[in-house]
Design a protein around this motif. Structure first.
Motif, PDB file in Angstrom:
ATOM      1  N   GLN A 125      -7.410 -13.790 -30.459  1.00 63.31           N
ATOM      2  CA  GLN A 125      -6.081 -14.272 -30.813  1.00 63.31           C
ATOM      3  C   GLN A 125      -5.808 -13.911 -32.259  1.00 63.31           C
ATOM      4  OE1 GLN A 125      -5.204 -18.401 -30.162  1.00 63.31           O
ATOM      5  NE2 GLN A 125      -4.444 -18.056 -28.102  1.00 63.31           N
ATOM      6  N   GLN A 178       4.371 -17.608 -30.972  1.00 63.96           N
ATOM      7  CA  GLN A 178       3.318 -17.438 -29.975  1.00 63.96           C
ATOM      8  C   GLN A 178       2.238 -16.509 -30.503  1.00 63.96           C
ATOM      9  OE1 GLN A 178       4.756 -16.141 -26.201  1.00 63.96           O
ATOM     10  NE2 GLN A 178       2.816 -16.478 -25.160  1.00 63.96           N
ATOM     11  N   PRO A 221      -3.741 -16.335 -20.959  1.00 63.46           N
ATOM     12  CA  PRO A 221      -2.313 -16.582 -20.744  1.00 63.46           C
ATOM     13  C   PRO A 221      -1.738 -15.582 -19.739  1.00 63.46           C
ATOM     14  CG  PRO A 221      -2.849 -16.565 -23.091  1.00 63.46           C
ATOM     15  CD  PRO A 221      -4.071 -16.086 -22.373  1.00 63.46           C
ATOM     16  N   ALA A 222      -0.760 -16.015 -18.999  1.00 61.84           N
ATOM     17  CA  ALA A 222      -0.133 -15.152 -18.002  1.00 61.84           C
ATOM     18  C   ALA A 222       0.356 -13.859 -18.660  1.00 61.84           C
ATOM     19  CB  ALA A 222       1.032 -15.884 -17.332  1.00 61.84           C
ATOM     20  N   THR A 271      -1.494 -11.411 -19.853  1.00 64.77           N
ATOM     21  CA  THR A 271      -2.419 -10.787 -20.802  1.00 64.77           C
ATOM     22  C   THR A 271      -3.023  -9.527 -20.198  1.00 64.77           C
ATOM     23  OG1 THR A 271      -3.023 -12.932 -21.749  1.00 64.77           O
ATOM     24  CG2 THR A 271      -4.526 -11.097 -22.165  1.00 64.77           C
ATOM     25  N   THR A 290      -2.586 -12.615 -27.719  1.00 61.09           N
ATOM     26  CA  THR A 290      -3.902 -12.642 -27.087  1.00 61.09           C
ATOM     27  C   THR A 290      -4.250 -11.243 -26.577  1.00 61.09           C
ATOM     28  OG1 THR A 290      -3.638 -14.950 -26.405  1.00 61.09           O
ATOM     29  CG2 THR A 290      -5.304 -13.653 -25.255  1.00 61.09           C
ATOM     30  N   THR A 316      -8.601 -18.307 -17.860  1.00 60.87           N
ATOM     31  CA  THR A 316      -8.113 -19.000 -19.062  1.00 60.87           C
ATOM     32  C   THR A 316      -7.103 -18.159 -19.836  1.00 60.87           C
ATOM     33  OG1 THR A 316      -9.843 -18.136 -20.543  1.00 60.87           O
ATOM     34  CG2 THR A 316     -10.369 -20.120 -19.261  1.00 60.87           C
TER      35      THR A 316
END
Length: 434
Positions: free
Chosen positions: A37, A2, A55-56, A58, A5, A53
């Motif tokens: 990123q 992964q 990611p959960a 962040t 971010t 936008t």
């Protein structure tokens, strides 16, 4: 795996073109979000449009009230001259003899060189400079020390060993052959290792024989993705000296041109006493100008002709030229650059000065898309600028009615105190007060 971010909320400014050429030269997001990123730019835009936008989970670093912009790019600076900054002399040539050469002698000692390099890099970061074109000394040890210091912070830096085989003290003199050999060894050791980039560095034409400049030109052709950096037409006494040493050359710049040193990724500092043929030749070859207003004023060298350079469409960038320059701060350099331009009849808007210190520097170095703005995929080198860093700046900023006014106040009143934080490849490498 992964991707990591990171997100930062603030006002965001970056450039997509030269404000002197196009009306749509910059992007400004008053309430903006910068998304990274793995150390690269993913997006830069309005917070309201980008927040969903993410990611959960962040975490968003909140810098509201401040301005995020690309890190400054200083295209001409001498790290060994850190300890002799602000040294008095009546002109360039006596300043070299009295201060520069004795100071540079010490850089054969790798311990001394690393100590200065560490301080120098921290000072750049404190002032918001994340990329620079750096002169070392004639000693390979000085290059190793600098790149080691830059690598510790994962910085995008260009640097090189000075080549100097005449008209200098014996303790700083190489030969045409040794200068080329040591430069090639340093290219192979450091160029493109991490974010390091090598710059072939003949000091200036008077201190290199034609044989040395010819070998340097051969290296420039053999390694086209390296840089070339040197001085040209800084001082009238220097120009007259070059005319005596190279009588067959049409001009000072022509000395370098004849020997293959005008090309993309070549950076020429000062360029005060050029003529229109010289400027046209720079534009045609992709060579770039590094303007050093603070140094030129300090040494009494002259005033750069902005209008003449713009007429020929020469690539321009800003530089501090420490230690002839008297500050590491690119904001203070903008201050002096603005005044030099005015004395020559040119008005420089603040937007253009900030362009020259960011994307203009990247374009001059052929690094657009790598550093200098926030296009997706670019390396995430950026700074957090505080428009309320000092009482006077805060008072003026509260009365600004446009972005141009705000940037102008920063350029004329700002210094290292206005740099709240500096990031390199997405990692914080300076925080004011720490």
């Amino acid at each position: 795996m992964q991707l990591e971010t990171k997100a930062f909320r603030a006002s965001i400014l970056h450039f997509t073109g030269d404000p002197a050429v196009t009306d749509k030269a910059y992007a400004w997001h008053e309430d903006g979000l910068l998304v990274l990123q793995d150390g690269r730019i993913q997006a830069a835009g309005d917070y309201a449009q980008l927040k969903d936008t993410l990611p959960a989970g962040t975490q968003v670093r909140d810098y509201r009230g401040k301005i995020i912009m690309p890190g400054f790019i200083d295209t001409h600076i001498h790290y060994p001259q850190t300890d002799m900054i602000a040294s008095p002399a009546p002109g360039l040539l006596p300043w070299l003899d009295t201060y520069t050469f004795p100071t540079e002698r010490q850089f054969k000692d790798p311990v001394h060189a690393r100590g200065v390099a560490d301080f120098f890099v921290k000072e750049l970061l404190r002032c918001g400079t994340t990329t620079a074109m750096v002169y070392c000394t004639v000693h390979p040890e000085s290059v190793d020390a600098f790149f080691g210091a830059a690598q510790a912070y994962n910085l995008r830096m260009a640097a090189g060993k000075v080549m100097m085989d005449r008209h200098c003290p014996d303790f700083l003199q190489d030969t045409a052959e040794s200068g080329a050999r040591e430069s090639e060894e340093l290219i192979q050791r450091w160029h493109k290792q991490g974010r390091n980039m090598y710059a072939l560095t003949p000091r200036f034409a008077p201190t290199s024989t034609e044989a040395q400049l010819q070998l340097c030109g051969e290296l420039a052709r053999a390694y086209p993705d390296t840089f070339v950096q040197t001085h040209v037409a800084e001082n009238t006494d220097e120009v007259a000296w070059v005319r005596e040493l190279f009588p067959a050359a049409r001009s000072y710049l022509d000395v370098y041109d004849q020997l293959g040193l005008l090309r993309p990724r070549s950076m020429y500092a000062h360029c005060i006493w050029l003529d229109n043929e010289d400027r046209a030749r720079m534009a045609a070859t992709g060579a770039a100008v590094s303007m050093c207003a603070t140094s030129n004023l300090f040494l009494g060298s002259g005033l750069f002709d902005f209008a003449a350079a713009d007429r020929q469409h020469v690539a321009l960038s800003l530089a501090t030229d420490v230690g002839g320059g008297t500050s590491f701060s690119m904001l203070q350099t903008m201050n002096e650059t603005y005044k030099v331009a005015r004395m020559g009849g040119t008005y420089l808007p603040a937007l253009r000065m900030f362009y020259l210190a960011t994307l203009g520097g990247a374009r001059s170095m052929q690094l657009e898309g790598v550093v200098g703005n926030f296009v997706p995929g670019a390396e995430a080198d950026f700074i957090v600028v505080d428009p309320k860093a000092t009482p006077l700046l805060e008072r003026r900023s509260t009365r600004c009615n446009s972005l141009e006014e705000q940037l102008f106040a920063l350029a004329l009143l700002g210094d290292d105190r206005a740099i709240s934080a500096t990031y390199a490849a997405g990692k914080q490498v300076h925080q004011r007060g720490e």
